[in-house]
Design an enzyme around this catalytic site. Structure first.
Site, PDB file in Angstrom:
ATOM      1  N   LYS A  85       3.167   6.827   4.861  1.00  0.00           N
ATOM      2  CA  LYS A  85       2.161   5.517   4.557  1.00  0.00           C
ATOM      3  C   LYS A  85       2.954   4.227   4.964  1.00  0.00           C
ATOM      4  O   LYS A  85       3.966   3.936   4.711  1.00  0.00           O
ATOM      5  CB  LYS A  85       1.989   5.568   2.974  1.00  0.00           C
ATOM      6  CG  LYS A  85       0.909   4.520   2.585  1.00  0.00           C
ATOM      7  CD  LYS A  85      -0.531   4.921   2.979  1.00  0.00           C
ATOM      8  CE  LYS A  85      -1.476   3.921   2.695  1.00  0.00           C
ATOM      9  NZ  LYS A  85      -1.575   2.865   3.574  1.00  0.00           N
ATOM     10  N   LYS A  98      -0.027   3.796  -2.774  1.00  0.00           N
ATOM     11  CA  LYS A  98      -0.774   4.858  -2.575  1.00  0.00           C
ATOM     12  C   LYS A  98      -0.042   6.264  -2.738  1.00  0.00           C
ATOM     13  O   LYS A  98      -0.840   7.322  -2.587  1.00  0.00           O
ATOM     14  CB  LYS A  98      -1.766   4.564  -1.479  1.00  0.00           C
ATOM     15  CG  LYS A  98      -2.465   3.289  -1.847  1.00  0.00           C
ATOM     16  CD  LYS A  98      -3.282   2.778  -0.642  1.00  0.00           C
ATOM     17  CE  LYS A  98      -4.191   1.365  -0.840  1.00  0.00           C
ATOM     18  NZ  LYS A  98      -4.401   0.715   0.132  1.00  0.00           N
ATOM     19  N   SER A 111      -6.334   3.174   4.390  1.00  0.00           N
ATOM     20  CA  SER A 111      -5.667   2.420   3.296  1.00  0.00           C
ATOM     21  C   SER A 111      -6.701   1.553   2.292  1.00  0.00           C
ATOM     22  O   SER A 111      -6.332   0.502   2.001  1.00  0.00           O
ATOM     23  CB  SER A 111      -4.537   1.376   3.710  1.00  0.00           C
ATOM     24  OG  SER A 111      -3.584   0.927   2.882  1.00  0.00           O
ATOM     25  N   SER A 171       0.672  -1.232  -0.081  1.00  0.00           N
ATOM     26  CA  SER A 171       0.112  -0.104  -0.064  1.00  0.00           C
ATOM     27  C   SER A 171       0.867   1.327   0.073  1.00  0.00           C
ATOM     28  O   SER A 171       0.237   2.337  -0.038  1.00  0.00           O
ATOM     29  CB  SER A 171      -0.906  -0.043   1.123  1.00  0.00           C
ATOM     30  OG  SER A 171      -1.946  -0.884   0.970  1.00  0.00           O
TER      31      SER A 171
END
Length: 423
Positions: A227, A59, A113, A56
């Protein structure tokens, strides 16, 4: 004897503390990097160019493109694809025909997320996931991420979906220059109001525990977000930012073992930050609009001050300060007219002989060509007339003298009456 033992113990503790400050961090993660967020200088790296699965942390790029290409006030009508994302993965369970703003989807993607929110953003920006992936890869290359290949906007596993710790650091470094990106990644909780399909979502919480204030086990007082990422194959990934006393750092830890809530990834990240903050400090070298040098305009005695186009500081250790060098280069052929803030040269900074930054030098003021006003023209015309009169006077007088001379030299004819001859 006891006093000597105490002194010896204190000395050993002091030496150990000094060595720990300068020792490189002991990071067990397969790949890691620590980068200066301003200059991009790498302070520590471990297999940072090895391609790995980003999960993730993908992202980060999706968020950048969302901010750059989208209007966050746009109302997005959810299609059929977002609800088809992998079951069991992180999502906010979007429903076809549900309406949310692009900003709400951005927060859901970066905090919770949400993989379905990432798909909705991609389709809104580019029309499809495939087209959005092309945009992601194009932007990645522009940011210097040369070893990255994105296949989707959320990081769900694909063998061809890869990046490196260094590439992620470069992408995150740019993301943190965008005010909205900084705001989002440093937000702990967010609420999506009731939509046309679902009630209020008040559970949106940032998965990055470094910025949590209530959990001292994971939190880090200087953390400013970014993140997390986890899949079974990617393992634990964390891209993080930290700010202390004006020094901002970006760290990336990839493929850390453990379950998705493992503390190892946070421990490694904190160790990287502590190493950076204890071993390096920001050396201010230049202030915007500072007079760097003065040059004389060719063919005149006029001088122009050259100003620094931006602030600049370099993150260095104490041992590296003497190794900082600088050089000034002035462009060739400077001539009027010169505009204010026109680039007239550069100042380059180097560390240990290697150039690390080139900064433009700008003109402090404008220099115009000589004024061509009516008054000046009339003055020139008057002088031309005076010169013409003088020239005509000389010409006429010269002609007069020549005529007079010819008369003097011509023989006078007359009749000598006595002798009947003409003389």
């Amino acid at each position: 004897m006891k006093k000597k033992f105490i002194l010896l113990t204190a000395f050993i503790v002091f030496i150990c503390s000094i060595s720990s400050i300068w020792a490189e961090p002991n990071v067990s993660s397969p790949s890691a990097i620590l980068m200066d967020a301003k200059s991009g200088r790498v302070l520590y790296e471990k297999d940072a160019d090895i391609k790995r699965f980003p999960a993730s942390t993908t992202k980060i790029m999706t968020a950048i493109l969302c901010i750059e290409h989208g209007n966050l006030d746009d109302v997005v009508t959810i299609g059929t694809n977002p609800s088809l994302v992998e079951r069991g993965s992180s999502q906010i369970y979007l429903i076809p025909e549900e309406k949310l703003t692009l900003e709400q989807l951005l927060y859901a993607m970066m905090l919770e997320s949400a993989n379905d929110a990432a798909v909705a953003i991609a389709e809104h920006i580019s029309g499809s996931v495939e087209e959005f992936a092309k945009l992601m890869n194009k932007r990645a290359k522009e940011l210097g991420a040369q070893n990255t290949n994105f296949v989707n906007p959320n990081g769900l596993h694909d063998d061809n979906h890869v990046t490196t710790a260094k590439d992620l650091a470069l992408i995150a470094k740019y993301g943190m220059t965008l005010p909205k990106f900084r705001e989002v990644v440093n937000t702990v909780k967010y609420t999506i109001p009731e939509t046309n399909k679902q009630p209020v979502r008040d559970y949106i919480t940032n998965t990055n525990k470094l910025i949590w204030k209530s959990n001292k086990k994971y939190s880090y007082e200087y953390a400013i977000g970014i993140k997390t990422g986890y899949t079974v194959k990617a393992k634990n990934n964390l891209v993080a930012g930290a700010l202390k006393d004006g020094t901002e750092l970006i760290s990336v830890v990839m493929a850390e073992n453990g379950i998705s809530d493992s503390s190892n990834v946070y421990t490694a990240t904190k160790e990287l930050f502590e190493y950076g903050f204890s071993s390096y400090s920001n050396k201010n070298l230049l202030t915007k609009d500072q007079v760097v040098t003065t040059v004389t305009l060719p063919g005149s005695d006029e001088k122009v001050n050259l100003l620094a186009a931006e602030d600049y500081g370099l993150l260095v250790s104490n041992e590296e300060i003497p190794k900082i060098g600088s050089s000034i280069n002035i462009i060739d052929g400077i001539k009027k007219p010169i505009e204010k803030n026109q680039v007239l040269g550069f100042i380059s900074y180097s560390l240990d002989g290697k150039e690390v930054k080139k900064i433009e030098l700008l003109s402090a003021e404008e220099f115009l060509m000589p004024e061509k006003s009516p008054k000046r023209f009339l003055k020139w015309l008057l002088w031309a007339f005076i010169l013409y009169i003088l020239w005509r006077t000389v010409v006429v007088y010269s002609r007069y003298l020549r005529k007079k001379r010819r008369k003097r030299e011509t023989p006078v004819l007359f009749m000598n009456r006595r002798r009947g001859r003409i003389w």
